[in-house]
Design an enzyme around this catalytic site. Structure first.
Site, mmCIF file in Angstrom:
data_model
loop_
_atom_site.group_PDB
_atom_site.id
_atom_site.type_symbol
_atom_site.label_atom_id
_atom_site.label_comp_id
_atom_site.label_asym_id
_atom_site.label_seq_id
_atom_site.Cartn_x
_atom_site.Cartn_y
_atom_site.Cartn_z
ATOM 1 N N THR A 373 15.514 -13.047 -12.391
ATOM 2 C CA THR A 373 14.090 -13.218 -12.633
ATOM 3 C C THR A 373 13.473 -12.223 -11.682
ATOM 4 O O THR A 373 14.183 -11.641 -10.859
ATOM 5 C CB THR A 373 13.709 -14.697 -12.316
ATOM 6 O OG1 THR A 373 14.331 -15.528 -13.288
ATOM 7 C CG2 THR A 373 12.227 -14.956 -12.290
ATOM 8 N N THR A 391 10.585 -13.184 -16.323
ATOM 9 C CA THR A 391 12.038 -13.244 -16.458
ATOM 10 C C THR A 391 12.519 -13.052 -17.888
ATOM 11 O O THR A 391 11.770 -13.308 -18.841
ATOM 12 C CB THR A 391 12.551 -14.612 -15.943
ATOM 13 O OG1 THR A 391 13.966 -14.612 -15.881
ATOM 14 C CG2 THR A 391 12.083 -15.762 -16.825
ATOM 15 N N ASN A 393 15.512 -14.527 -18.076
ATOM 16 C CA ASN A 393 16.441 -15.590 -17.692
ATOM 17 C C ASN A 393 17.704 -14.970 -17.097
ATOM 18 O O ASN A 393 17.724 -14.649 -15.930
ATOM 19 C CB ASN A 393 16.752 -16.547 -18.844
ATOM 20 C CG ASN A 393 17.436 -17.798 -18.323
ATOM 21 O OD1 ASN A 393 17.278 -18.135 -17.162
ATOM 22 N ND2 ASN A 393 18.198 -18.485 -19.155
ATOM 23 N N SER A 444 11.098 -24.631 -16.353
ATOM 24 C CA SER A 444 11.397 -23.510 -15.459
ATOM 25 C C SER A 444 11.404 -23.980 -14.001
ATOM 26 O O SER A 444 10.960 -25.086 -13.692
ATOM 27 C CB SER A 444 10.315 -22.438 -15.634
ATOM 28 O OG SER A 444 10.443 -21.423 -14.667
ATOM 29 N N SER A 445 11.915 -23.110 -13.145
ATOM 30 C CA SER A 445 11.821 -23.352 -11.700
ATOM 31 C C SER A 445 10.902 -22.333 -11.018
ATOM 32 O O SER A 445 10.783 -22.320 -9.793
ATOM 33 C CB SER A 445 13.205 -23.262 -11.054
ATOM 34 O OG SER A 445 14.055 -24.237 -11.581
ATOM 35 N N GLY A 464 15.590 -16.225 -8.587
ATOM 36 C CA GLY A 464 16.715 -16.953 -7.985
ATOM 37 C C GLY A 464 17.068 -18.243 -8.699
ATOM 38 O O GLY A 464 17.718 -19.102 -8.112
ATOM 39 N N GLY A 465 16.632 -18.399 -9.960
ATOM 40 C CA GLY A 465 17.008 -19.583 -10.724
ATOM 41 C C GLY A 465 16.574 -20.852 -10.014
ATOM 42 O O GLY A 465 15.430 -20.989 -9.570
HETATM 43 N N1 GLY Z 1 14.863 -18.734 -16.122
HETATM 44 C C1 GLY Z 1 14.755 -19.304 -14.841
HETATM 45 C C2 GLY Z 1 13.589 -20.218 -14.698
HETATM 46 O O1 GLY Z 1 12.674 -20.152 -15.485
HETATM 47 O O2 GLY Z 1 13.551 -21.031 -13.817
#
Ligand code: GLY
Length: 569
Positions: A373, A391, A393, A444-445, A464-465
């Site tokens: 991201t 992102t 992803n 999402s995060s 960083g997911g």
């Molecule tokens: N694709 C990672 C997020 O949206 O958290």
């Protein structure tokens, strides 16, 4: 409104990278005209170019994001989506340009005949792609708050795609690492693996189809990409490779202005991203619980702070299990950030013993991870701030580049709980609230965040997911609680916990040997982690000085701008 937000016309200008340093941040350049941090020098330079031209933080952020869509193809995008949190004048807003599931999307598409998830289906190829939100998102942000002409804001990206850009070490490494994915699709390989070899460091890449797309976008806005011949090319490429995107999906997409998550903490006012991102809720819970747990009084070294972070996050990420698209989420921000809930969660924490994650909410399973991201932060001379995270992803998204469009499609469908209870690529275990459904936005995060106090303002966030909220929170706390300068706030090693797996991930040097032993004694499992997010931060202090720092763990780049006459001071 636009007029009120317009940056004042600036006199003769110059990009200044290394002057006016002061205070705790003496190692960080400062300028009075604004500051930008992003994942690529050329993208940061585009943001600075907008500030030099008299543009505001939104002009700079959108230009930066669009150049990232060219030079940082592993995450920057037109074929993905994202979120922005902004403070422009007194207006505090959140723009959701997250991808949506196509109308034909069904959970069963990602499952085999036994109801088991087939991993690659939600990760590789266009079945993994949500409807892109970025073309509308960037345009909408600029339409509402930008001051420079749209064509001018898109122009640096057009130049990069048309005239070429030089492949950095980092991009060369990412291309090599992902060569198998890129080689699966002829059009992707033609751009990124010409002659079967990935573009090496120092080579110049031109992407004429992307330059044409960007020119059309500059001329017509998002309809140029979401309707007409480019939309037809997207649908055709998707169908050819087993995807389900339709012309209606693309034409119907709209970004959504949402009320940001707002809270006060340690004397700061904070705005962060609401659902469909869990990021703002996790950040709010983190700060809320830590205030209740006397965070500021705990020593920075030693086991106490890492223990508290782990205990807070195992609860926040267990609560995350209930979250999803606002239409199906089983909990709301109001529920999870209520004083009663924060009191209860904080009171559960034993300062001497780790709570096994099973005691909070049972589940177990193996994690896998990816980081791709990208985040950018901008502040301007007027004290406006933009935090924007975008992102595809996974790195290079689903791997499919649409030849006529010149850009890659995302694999954001994997952010749904493809099979509720089974971990996604970030090891995140998610519930039925985040199940696949037509038109839904996947949880999402991402945690783009703006915070302010007494004339100071900052924008920050990270890729960083699952580690985005925790990385962002630690840098934020370093600045607002421990008064770190921006560089040391970002440099300081970080830890992470996400409820599942039940372990603290620690960057090298994040824990002293004694702290590690003590955490093990309290019942924690500790694992190594290279980077807990790559935080990009920009800040304007009350004296009008703007600074920015890009995380040295990644390929980032930060720069500031000052009108030329002030450089002589
Ligand atoms: N694709 C990672 C997020 O949206 O958290």
């Amino acid at each position: 409104m636009k007029r009120a937000l317009r940056s004042r016309a600036l006199p003769a200008v110059a990009l200044c990278l290394s002057f006016l340093a002061c205070g705790a941040d003496s190692s960080v350049p400062a300028g009075t005209g604004g500051a930008v941090a992003s994942a690529a020098p050329r993208a940061t330079a585009a943001g600075i170019e907008m500030l030099e031209a008299g543009g505001n933080a939104v002009d700079a952020a959108v230009a930066t994001a669009l150049v990232l869509a060219v030079v940082h193809p592993n995450a920057g995008n037109l074929g993905g989506g994202g979120f922005a949190v902004i403070r422009m004048g007194d207006e505090v807003e959140a723009l959701d340009f997250r991808e949506t599931a196509p109308a034909a999307a069904r959970a069963e598409m990602y499952l085999d005949e036994n109801g088991e998830a087939v991993p690659d289906r939600s990760l590789i190829g266009p079945l993994a792609a949500g409807v892109p939100g970025s073309p509308h998102g960037y345009f909408e942000l600029h339409r509402r708050y930008g001051t420079l002409p749209w064509e001018q804001v898109v122009n640096p990206a057009v130049r990069a795609a048309r005239d070429g850009f030089v492949v950095t070490d980092r991009l060369a490494g990412a291309l090599e690492e992902n060569a198998d994915l890129l080689a699966r699709f002829e059009a992707t390989a033609a751009v990124w693996l010409p002659g079967g070899n990935s573009q090496g460091t120092g080579s110049t890449v031109r992407i004429p189809a992307l330059a044409e797309s960007l020119l059309a976008y500059a001329d017509q806005g998002p309809v140029a990409l979401m309707e007409g011949s480019i939309a037809e090319a997207i649908v055709e490429a998707s169908e050819r490779h087993g995807g389900i995107l339709s012309l209606e999906d693309l034409a119907d997409y709209r970004p959504v202005w949402r009320r940001p998550i707002r809270f006060q903490t340690f004397g700061w006012e904070v705005a962060s991203m609401p659902l469909p991102s869990s990021g703002g809720i996790i950040l709010g819970q983190t700060c809320g619980m830590l205030e209740r747990l006397d965070w500021a009084a705990r020593p920075r070294e030693g086991a106490d702070r890492a223990h508290l972070l782990a205990e807070v996050w195992r609860r926040s990420y267990a609560d995350r299990y209930l979250l999803g698209d606002p239409s199906t989420s089983q909990a709301t921000a109001e529920d999870l950030l209520s004083p009663e809930w924060l009191d209860q969660r904080a009171a559960e924490i034993d300062s001497e013993r780790a709570t096994p994650s099973d005691e909070i909410l049972p589940w177990s399973g193996p994690p896998t991870e990816s980081d791709q991201t990208t985040h950018l932060s901008v502040v301007d001379a007027e004290g406006n701030a933009v935090a924007l995270t975008t992102t595809l992803n996974g790195s290079f998204g689903c791997g499919l580049l649409v030849p006529e469009a010149g850009f890659l499609l995302n694999n954001e469908m994997d952010d749904f709980a493809v099979q509720p209870g089974r971990p996604n690529q970030f090891g995140l275990v998610q519930g039925s609230a985040n199940a696949v459904g037509p038109g839904k936005r996947m949880l999402s995060s991402m945690t783009p965040t703006v915070a302010w106090r007494d004339g100071e303002i900052m924008a920050l966030g990270a890729p960083g997911g699952s580690r985005i909220p925790t990385g962002t929170a630690q840098v934020f706390l370093n600045v607002i609680v421990d008064d770190d300068g921006l560089q040391s706030a970002v440099d300081r090693p970080r830890v992470h916990h996400q409820w599942r797996p039940d372990a603290i991930w620690a960057e090298a040097d994040a824990l002293t040997p004694e702290a590690r032993q003590e955490l093990i004694r309290r019942g924690h499992d500790i694992r190594k982690r290279y980077a807990v997010g790559l935080v990009q931060i920009a800040m304007r202090t009350a004296d009008g000085l703007c600074r920015s720092v890009a995380d040295r763990r990644g390929p980032g780049s930060a720069a500031v701008y000052s009108p030329a006459k002030e450089m002589k001071q």
